[in-house]
Motif scaffolding. Structure first.
Motif, PDB file in Angstrom:
ATOM      1  N   LEU A   1      -6.386   6.759   1.512  1.00  0.00           N
ATOM      2  CA  LEU A   1      -5.560   6.539   2.693  1.00  0.00           C
ATOM      3  C   LEU A   1      -4.987   7.811   3.294  1.00  0.00           C
ATOM      4  O   LEU A   1      -4.288   7.747   4.301  1.00  0.00           O
ATOM      5  CB  LEU A   1      -4.401   5.586   2.360  1.00  0.00           C
ATOM      6  CG  LEU A   1      -4.776   4.146   2.030  1.00  0.00           C
ATOM      7  CD1 LEU A   1      -3.524   3.339   1.709  1.00  0.00           C
ATOM      8  CD2 LEU A   1      -5.538   3.503   3.180  1.00  0.00           C
TER       9      LEU A   1
ATOM     10  N   ALA B   1       0.830  -1.202   0.000  1.00  0.00           N
ATOM     11  CA  ALA B   1       0.000   0.000   0.000  1.00  0.00           C
ATOM     12  C   ALA B   1       0.865   1.252   0.000  1.00  0.00           C
ATOM     13  O   ALA B   1       0.593   2.222  -0.728  1.00  0.00           O
ATOM     14  CB  ALA B   1      -0.938  -0.007   1.205  1.00  0.00           C
ATOM     15  N   SER B   2       1.919   1.252   0.804  1.00  0.00           N
ATOM     16  CA  SER B   2       2.821   2.400   0.847  1.00  0.00           C
ATOM     17  C   SER B   2       3.529   2.595  -0.488  1.00  0.00           C
ATOM     18  O   SER B   2       3.744   3.731  -0.934  1.00  0.00           O
ATOM     19  CB  SER B   2       3.854   2.211   1.957  1.00  0.00           C
ATOM     20  OG  SER B   2       3.250   2.246   3.227  1.00  0.00           O
TER      21      SER B   2
ATOM     22  N   LEU C   1      -5.285   5.223  -4.483  1.00  0.00           N
ATOM     23  CA  LEU C   1      -5.175   4.692  -3.130  1.00  0.00           C
ATOM     24  C   LEU C   1      -4.855   5.804  -2.132  1.00  0.00           C
ATOM     25  O   LEU C   1      -5.338   5.789  -1.001  1.00  0.00           O
ATOM     26  CB  LEU C   1      -4.094   3.606  -3.074  1.00  0.00           C
ATOM     27  CG  LEU C   1      -4.055   2.767  -1.805  1.00  0.00           C
ATOM     28  CD1 LEU C   1      -5.361   2.024  -1.601  1.00  0.00           C
ATOM     29  CD2 LEU C   1      -2.884   1.787  -1.844  1.00  0.00           C
TER      30      LEU C   1
END
Length: 287
Positions: A257, A56-57, A253
Motif C-alpha cells: 500500500l 488497513a490503516s 500490507l
C-alpha cells in the motif's frame, strides 16, 4: 512498494520464473485476491468501506511501529489506532480539519509514549497510516463522484505498478536509485507512470477535460512511485527486508500500500484544492 521493488533480493534467475522472477505467480495470486477485495469494498462503500480502510490503516500502523522501535509497542499502536478511527469518522462527515486534528493529536500521543529515543519515527507512523484512511474516506464519501474517484486511484496505481514491474524486468536498463531500491529501473518507472495515467483515462467520462485528467494521472503515478521509494528508504533505514510477512509473496500490507498511500493523499489534496463543496471528490474531475 511496487511489484518490481525487491530491495534485498538477488536478481531473478533464468529458472522457472525467467526474467520475471520465480515468485511471479504467488505475487499475481495475492495481488488478484487483494485487488478484487478492494474493488468489492469500494463498490459497497458506506460503513463497510470506512471499517476496512481503518483496518488497513491499523495494520500499516502496526507494521510501522514494529519496524521503528520495540519499546511500548502495544500502547503506541492502541493510541494510534484510536486516533486514526476518530480521524476516519471526521472524514466520513467531510471534516478535513477534524480529521487532521485527530491525526496530529494521535501522532503527538504516540511520540510521547515512545519517548526521546523514537519520538519522530513513532509519531510519524500515525500520520502515514492515517493518511490512507482519511484520504480514501474523504474521496469515497463524496456523493456522485466518490466511487469514480476511488476507481480512478486504483487504475492509476495498479497500472503504474504492473507496467513498472514487467517493463523493468523485461527491458531493464539503468537503475533508478540503486542504493535504496536496486530492483527499480528508469525504464520501468517511466513506463509505469505513463501506463498509470493512460489507464486512469478509463474514468474520462466523468470530465470534459481528458487532457487534464491525463496529466493529473501522470502526476499521481509519479507520486505513487515516490511513495514506493520512500518506504524502501524507510526499510533500509531500520534494516528490515519487509514490513511484515503478512501477505505471501508480498511481505507486509505496507509493502503493498505504500504507493497507494502516497497517491491517495495526493489525490485528496488536489481534490480539496479544486472543490468548492463539502465533499471533495468532484475536485478530481471538475477543474
Amino acid at each position: 512498494m511496487t511489484a518490481q521493488d525487491e530491495p534485498n533480493r538477488a536478481q531473478p534467475s533464468q529458472g522457472p520464473g525467467g526474467r520475471l522472477g520465480a515468485d511471479l505467480w504467488p505475487r499475481v495470486a495475492a495481488a488478484v485476491v487483494l485487488g478484487l477485495a478492494a474493488l468489492a469494498v469500494a463498490w459497497i462503500g458506506g460503513f463497510v468501506f470506512v471499517a476496512v480502510a481503518w483496518a488497513a490503516s491499523a495494520v500499516v500502523l502496526w507494521e510501522w511501529q514494529r519496524m521503528v522501535y520495540p519499546e511500548r509497542r502495544v500502547e503506541r499502536i492502541a493510541a494510534g489506532a484510536l486516533a486514526i478511527a476518530l480521524a476516519a469518522v471526521a472524514a466520513l462527515n467531510a471534516s478535513v480539519l477534524g480529521a487532521a486534528a485527530a491525526l496530529v493529536a494521535g501522532a503527538a500521543a504516540v511520540a510521547w509514549i515512545a519517548g526521546p529515543a523514537a519520538r519522530i519515527a513513532a509519531g510519524g507512523g500515525v500520520l502515514y497510516a492515517g493518511a490512507l484512511v482519511v484520504s480514501l474516506v474523504l474521496l469515497r464519501a463524496s456523493p456522485g463522484y466518490g466511487l469514480p474517484a476511488v476507481l480512478w486511484l486504483c487504475a492509476v496505481v495498479w497500472g503504474t505498478d504492473v507496467a513498472a514491474y514487467f517493463v523493468g524486468r523485461l527491458v531493464g536498463g539503468p537503475r533508478l536509485w540503486p542504493r535504496v531500491s536496486p530492483g527499480k529501473t528508469w525504464s520501468g518507472a517511466l513506463a509505469g507512470a505513463v501506463a498509470g495515467a493512460v489507464l486512469g483515462l478509463s474514468l474520462a467520462g466523468w470530465t470534459n477535460r481528458i487532457d487534464r485528467l491525463f496529466w493529473l494521472g501522470l502526476a499521481a503515478a509519479v507520486v505513487s512511485e515516490l511513495g514506493d521509494l520512500f518506504e524502501s528508504a524507510l526499510k533500509r533505514r531500520f534494516g528490515v527486508k519487509d514490513s511484515s510477512r503478512l501477505i505471501p509473496g508480498h511481505g507486509g500490507l505496507m509493502d503493498r500500500l505504500d504507493a497507494f498511500i502516497a497517491a491517495s493523499a495526493f489525490a485528496a489534496v488536489v481534490a480539496a484544492a479544486n472543490s468548492k463543496e463539502s465533499f471533495i471528490a468532484s475536485g478530481l474531475f471538475r477543474w
